[in-house]
Design a protein around this motif. Sequence first.
Motif, PDB file in Angstrom:
ATOM      1  N   PHE A 108       0.831  -1.206   0.000  1.00  0.00           N
ATOM      2  CA  PHE A 108       0.000   0.000   0.000  1.00  0.00           C
ATOM      3  C   PHE A 108       0.864   1.254   0.000  1.00  0.00           C
ATOM      4  CE2 PHE A 108      -3.213  -2.975   1.580  1.00  0.00           C
ATOM      5  CZ  PHE A 108      -4.307  -2.590   0.816  1.00  0.00           C
ATOM      6  N   ALA A 109       0.631   2.136  -0.952  1.00  0.00           N
ATOM      7  CA  ALA A 109       1.369   3.400  -1.043  1.00  0.00           C
ATOM      8  C   ALA A 109       0.693   4.425  -0.131  1.00  0.00           C
ATOM      9  CB  ALA A 109       1.415   3.901  -2.482  1.00  0.00           C
ATOM     10  N   ILE A 110       0.981   4.316   1.147  1.00  0.00           N
ATOM     11  CA  ILE A 110       0.338   5.164   2.157  1.00  0.00           C
ATOM     12  C   ILE A 110       1.376   6.041   2.838  1.00  0.00           C
ATOM     13  CG2 ILE A 110      -1.555   3.558   2.579  1.00  0.00           C
ATOM     14  CD1 ILE A 110      -0.006   2.482   4.972  1.00  0.00           C
ATOM     15  N   PRO A 111       0.959   7.137   3.440  1.00  0.00           N
ATOM     16  CA  PRO A 111       1.920   7.976   4.158  1.00  0.00           C
ATOM     17  C   PRO A 111       2.382   7.305   5.445  1.00  0.00           C
ATOM     18  CG  PRO A 111      -0.309   8.794   4.505  1.00  0.00           C
ATOM     19  CD  PRO A 111      -0.416   7.697   3.490  1.00  0.00           C
ATOM     20  N   ASP A 112       3.560   7.664   5.888  1.00  0.00           N
ATOM     21  CA  ASP A 112       4.076   7.214   7.171  1.00  0.00           C
ATOM     22  C   ASP A 112       3.335   8.001   8.259  1.00  0.00           C
ATOM     23  OD1 ASP A 112       5.562   6.830   9.530  1.00  0.00           O
ATOM     24  OD2 ASP A 112       7.433   6.593   8.431  1.00  0.00           O
ATOM     25  N   ARG A 292      -7.961  17.468  -5.620  1.00  0.00           N
ATOM     26  CA  ARG A 292      -6.756  17.347  -4.806  1.00  0.00           C
ATOM     27  C   ARG A 292      -7.113  16.742  -3.456  1.00  0.00           C
ATOM     28  NH1 ARG A 292      -3.107  22.479  -3.646  1.00  0.00           N
ATOM     29  NH2 ARG A 292      -3.098  22.396  -5.929  1.00  0.00           N
ATOM     30  N   SER A 293      -6.433  15.657  -3.140  1.00  0.00           N
ATOM     31  CA  SER A 293      -6.624  15.009  -1.845  1.00  0.00           C
ATOM     32  C   SER A 293      -5.598  15.530  -0.846  1.00  0.00           C
ATOM     33  CB  SER A 293      -6.473  13.494  -1.992  1.00  0.00           C
ATOM     34  OG  SER A 293      -6.420  12.868  -0.728  1.00  0.00           O
ATOM     35  N   PHE A 294      -6.002  15.639   0.409  1.00  0.00           N
ATOM     36  CA  PHE A 294      -5.100  16.044   1.484  1.00  0.00           C
ATOM     37  C   PHE A 294      -4.775  14.877   2.424  1.00  0.00           C
ATOM     38  CE2 PHE A 294      -7.041  19.911  -0.031  1.00  0.00           C
ATOM     39  CZ  PHE A 294      -5.956  20.769  -0.129  1.00  0.00           C
ATOM     40  N   SER A 295      -5.140  13.664   2.009  1.00  0.00           N
ATOM     41  CA  SER A 295      -4.909  12.499   2.853  1.00  0.00           C
ATOM     42  C   SER A 295      -3.431  12.195   3.031  1.00  0.00           C
ATOM     43  CB  SER A 295      -5.613  11.273   2.263  1.00  0.00           C
ATOM     44  OG  SER A 295      -7.007  11.429   2.311  1.00  0.00           O
ATOM     45  N   LYS A 296      -2.640  12.291   1.962  1.00  0.00           N
ATOM     46  CA  LYS A 296      -1.227  11.936   2.037  1.00  0.00           C
ATOM     47  C   LYS A 296      -0.410  12.985   2.773  1.00  0.00           C
ATOM     48  CE  LYS A 296      -1.904   8.364  -0.703  1.00  0.00           C
ATOM     49  NZ  LYS A 296      -3.279   8.578  -1.147  1.00  0.00           N
ATOM     50  N   ILE A 382       7.341   2.932  -6.045  1.00  0.00           N
ATOM     51  CA  ILE A 382       8.018   2.782  -7.322  1.00  0.00           C
ATOM     52  C   ILE A 382       7.380   1.635  -8.097  1.00  0.00           C
ATOM     53  CG2 ILE A 382      10.213   3.801  -6.623  1.00  0.00           C
ATOM     54  CD1 ILE A 382      11.299   1.026  -6.147  1.00  0.00           C
ATOM     55  N   TRP A 383       7.426   1.738  -9.407  1.00  0.00           N
ATOM     56  CA  TRP A 383       6.792   0.795 -10.338  1.00  0.00           C
ATOM     57  C   TRP A 383       7.913   0.003 -11.000  1.00  0.00           C
ATOM     58  CZ3 TRP A 383       2.245  -1.234 -11.393  1.00  0.00           C
ATOM     59  CH2 TRP A 383       1.845  -1.580 -12.685  1.00  0.00           C
ATOM     60  N   VAL A 417       5.519  -4.916 -10.597  1.00  0.00           N
ATOM     61  CA  VAL A 417       5.020  -4.875  -9.222  1.00  0.00           C
ATOM     62  C   VAL A 417       5.165  -3.443  -8.727  1.00  0.00           C
ATOM     63  CG1 VAL A 417       5.547  -7.283  -8.696  1.00  0.00           C
ATOM     64  CG2 VAL A 417       7.258  -5.512  -8.212  1.00  0.00           C
ATOM     65  N   ARG A 418       4.264  -3.056  -7.828  1.00  0.00           N
ATOM     66  CA  ARG A 418       4.371  -1.732  -7.214  1.00  0.00           C
ATOM     67  C   ARG A 418       4.829  -1.902  -5.775  1.00  0.00           C
ATOM     68  NH1 ARG A 418      -0.644   1.943  -5.501  1.00  0.00           N
ATOM     69  NH2 ARG A 418      -0.401   0.559  -3.707  1.00  0.00           N
ATOM     70  N   LEU A 419       5.869  -1.171  -5.419  1.00  0.00           N
ATOM     71  CA  LEU A 419       6.465  -1.288  -4.085  1.00  0.00           C
ATOM     72  C   LEU A 419       6.402   0.065  -3.389  1.00  0.00           C
ATOM     73  CD1 LEU A 419       9.725  -3.150  -3.181  1.00  0.00           C
ATOM     74  CD2 LEU A 419       9.368  -0.823  -2.365  1.00  0.00           C
ATOM     75  N   ALA A 420       5.783   0.092  -2.205  1.00  0.00           N
ATOM     76  CA  ALA A 420       5.665   1.334  -1.443  1.00  0.00           C
ATOM     77  C   ALA A 420       6.996   1.683  -0.795  1.00  0.00           C
ATOM     78  CB  ALA A 420       4.579   1.197  -0.381  1.00  0.00           C
TER      79      ALA A 420
END
Length: 443
Positions: A108-112, A292-296, A382-383, A417-420
């Motif tokens: 999951f590409a999520i914020p820390d 525009r999302s402010f979640s990240k 990264i992809w 593969v996508r790697l967070a």
Amino acid sequence: MNSETDATWLASRLAQRTARGLALEVSGLIRSGALPVGLRLPTVRDLAFRLGVSPGTISEAWSELKRQKIVSGRGRGGAWVSGDSATPRPSRMGSVAHFAPDVLDLSFAIPDAGLLPPLREALAHAAGAENLNSYERTPILPALRGAVLPQWPYAPDAFLATNGGYNAVYSVLHATVLPGACVAIEDPTAMRLLDIIEDLGAEILPIGCDAEGPLPDQLAAALARRPAAFIFQPRTHSVTGRHVSAGRLQELAAVLAGSETLVIEDDGVGDVSVRPPISLGTTMPERVVHIRSFSKSLGPDLRIAVLSAPTNIIRQIQSYRSFSSGWTSRLLQAATAWLIEDAATAQHVAKARAIYAERRRTLLAGLAEHGVAMPETDGLCIWIPVESEQYALVTLAAHGIAVLPGSKCSLRPTEHVRLATAILADGHERVAAAVARAARRSD
């Protein structure tokens, strides 16, 4: 039991004669177990004859059941009962695995969470939000509008606060696109965007991309199908980390100029991107919805995104939203507005942005040392191209590392593969070595 008998039996249990009514009755029979999973349904023509309706009515009912993921199949192969729940399910997001605590989950590409700004002062300020606890369906608080306007990439007609970025996309599509219409979208893309379009019942037209963004010739070909909308991520792509170049943006504008397609721009990475926001709204504001999302940057539990659009589109979305929440929490809007204008928060976000960039660069450097050279990108992941996606997933799993299959983000065959990277605070060498082994399948 032959198909004619099936049709007679099923017709005897159906009282409705509209597509919607038939879909509801058949879904009820499936939920009750009268039509079990795995059963082949009667042909469209046989059931239409028994019910005295047109084949088109049955086809429309079957299409609705397929959209709900309880019936599958197409063409001469017929339709089959494939599920016993009439609740639409996001096929990609719903199939993402949950891993044991000892697995390094980079899927999951999520914020820390440790890099998000504190919310205490913002929430305390929000207790005094304008018109708090009113049932008035205000599109956006003046304070939030004033906070986002200086940073917006163009001068729009109107703004609307929504409950997050994906909620914004979902609301725009459901308010403006009819089921059965076509929607063009860059490929690859966020898996949840594909789930949303499929839930709508729209046909997806994938647009290939290169390092500069969506390919103009493929978009031009798709426009021949007159898609209701074109969705892309101009600032920082949430899957590949690339951005749309200024030149490519102009090319896309030229291709879109001769169409009536609504342009939906998704800025999901938002202000943790190292790049400034860009938009086709500078050339065609009358056709652009910019989200525009402010979640990240500020936190996913704020559940805030802001979209801009022509006034008539805002009205359509507001009308659709009247069936549910009607408006976005003024508490959360006020808190977000305070955070956007707070100098300490701006410094906090800038620090997080720099740390994300460093974590990403460190992993890319480690991959390069192991012979996997990749260009510098942006964002929270990264992809990675691999020789075999399945081999890469299995190999990484053997090293206790989970990543997202690239196939979930694409409608076309892909080996990625996508790697967070955003949550990868340490262990870069271990991850780089494992990814390098996984990327090159040994004979």
